[in-house]
Design an enzyme around this catalytic site. Sequence first.
Site, short mmCIF file in Angstrom:
data_model
loop_
_atom_site.label_atom_id
_atom_site.label_comp_id
_atom_site.label_asym_id
_atom_site.label_seq_id
_atom_site.Cartn_x
_atom_site.Cartn_y
_atom_site.Cartn_z
N TYR A 33 10.88 -7.71 -6.45
CA TYR A 33 11.61 -8.41 -7.51
C TYR A 33 12.12 -9.76 -7.01
O TYR A 33 11.93 -10.80 -7.66
CB TYR A 33 12.78 -7.55 -7.98
CG TYR A 33 13.66 -8.21 -9.01
CD1 TYR A 33 13.29 -8.25 -10.34
CD2 TYR A 33 14.88 -8.80 -8.64
CE1 TYR A 33 14.11 -8.86 -11.29
CE2 TYR A 33 15.69 -9.41 -9.57
CZ TYR A 33 15.31 -9.44 -10.91
OH TYR A 33 16.11 -10.05 -11.84
N LYS A 67 10.98 -13.63 -8.28
CA LYS A 67 11.91 -14.59 -8.89
C LYS A 67 11.94 -15.90 -8.10
O LYS A 67 12.08 -16.99 -8.68
CB LYS A 67 13.30 -13.97 -8.99
CG LYS A 67 13.40 -12.87 -10.04
CD LYS A 67 13.07 -13.38 -11.44
CE LYS A 67 13.31 -12.34 -12.51
NZ LYS A 67 13.03 -12.85 -13.87
#
Length: 272
Positions: free
Chosen positions: A165, A169
């Site tokens: 994750y 990002k």
Amino acid sequence: MSGPDRTVLITGATGGLGHGLARALSGEPGRLILHGRNPDRLADLRSELAGATATVETVTADLSEQAQVHALATQVADLTDHLHVLVNNAGVGPGRGDRRELSPDGVELRLAVNHLAPFALSLLLLPLLRRGAPARIVNVASAAQQEVELEDLHLRHGYSGSRAYAQSKLAMVAAGFELAEHLDPAEVTVNSLHPATLMPTAMVHEGWGHTIDELSTGIAATRRLIDAPELAGVSGRYFSGTREARALPQAQDPRFRRRLWEISSELTGTRL
């Protein structure tokens, strides 16, 4: 811009921040194109916003698959010949159990949805955004960022959901910086933000199990990038809430950004 001609596309509009943004913007004149993956949830959203001031239309796509990302851009182009705002909001959190997942294209899932999908969609919709100039691309990123290992972009080694994750990002922010370098900010601006910390969304409950900030905090921060007059012509920035902030140094590195761009173009089949 604001007014009856404003056309806004929000990805991931059936839940969480995207849903809150859709509700907030539906009370104003303009046109909303709301994306979701689940047709039933989109139908519920249309019913919920049936009395909206804005004209509301919906589009369906699973952003983990590049063919559907490209098809989404075609759906949008069939609905409108211009866009004023693209909000790249749809995303996948760290999940539970640190189980590595792949997209239908064989790409690590969080990379596919959180980075490659908005990367491709932004490029595919640039003609519409340029026709809507001055237009804005808003990337809903995160303060959870971690340096990307380009040699193991799909995290075949040392996988964890939080790492996947955070790297996705960081890639989203870095690509936003790079795209901004190629665009005239008088036509299209590109900015990314960490809207708020651990808002009460399904993704947060699944991945972290607790919340900190209210959803309204994230909605207000994202809306500022959508329509604040003082941000006209401001591009290539990263914000934490309503304040400009610094992303990780890797996102500022021109060599890293160019190589990430090349790889992303190859994986998505999109070019400027």
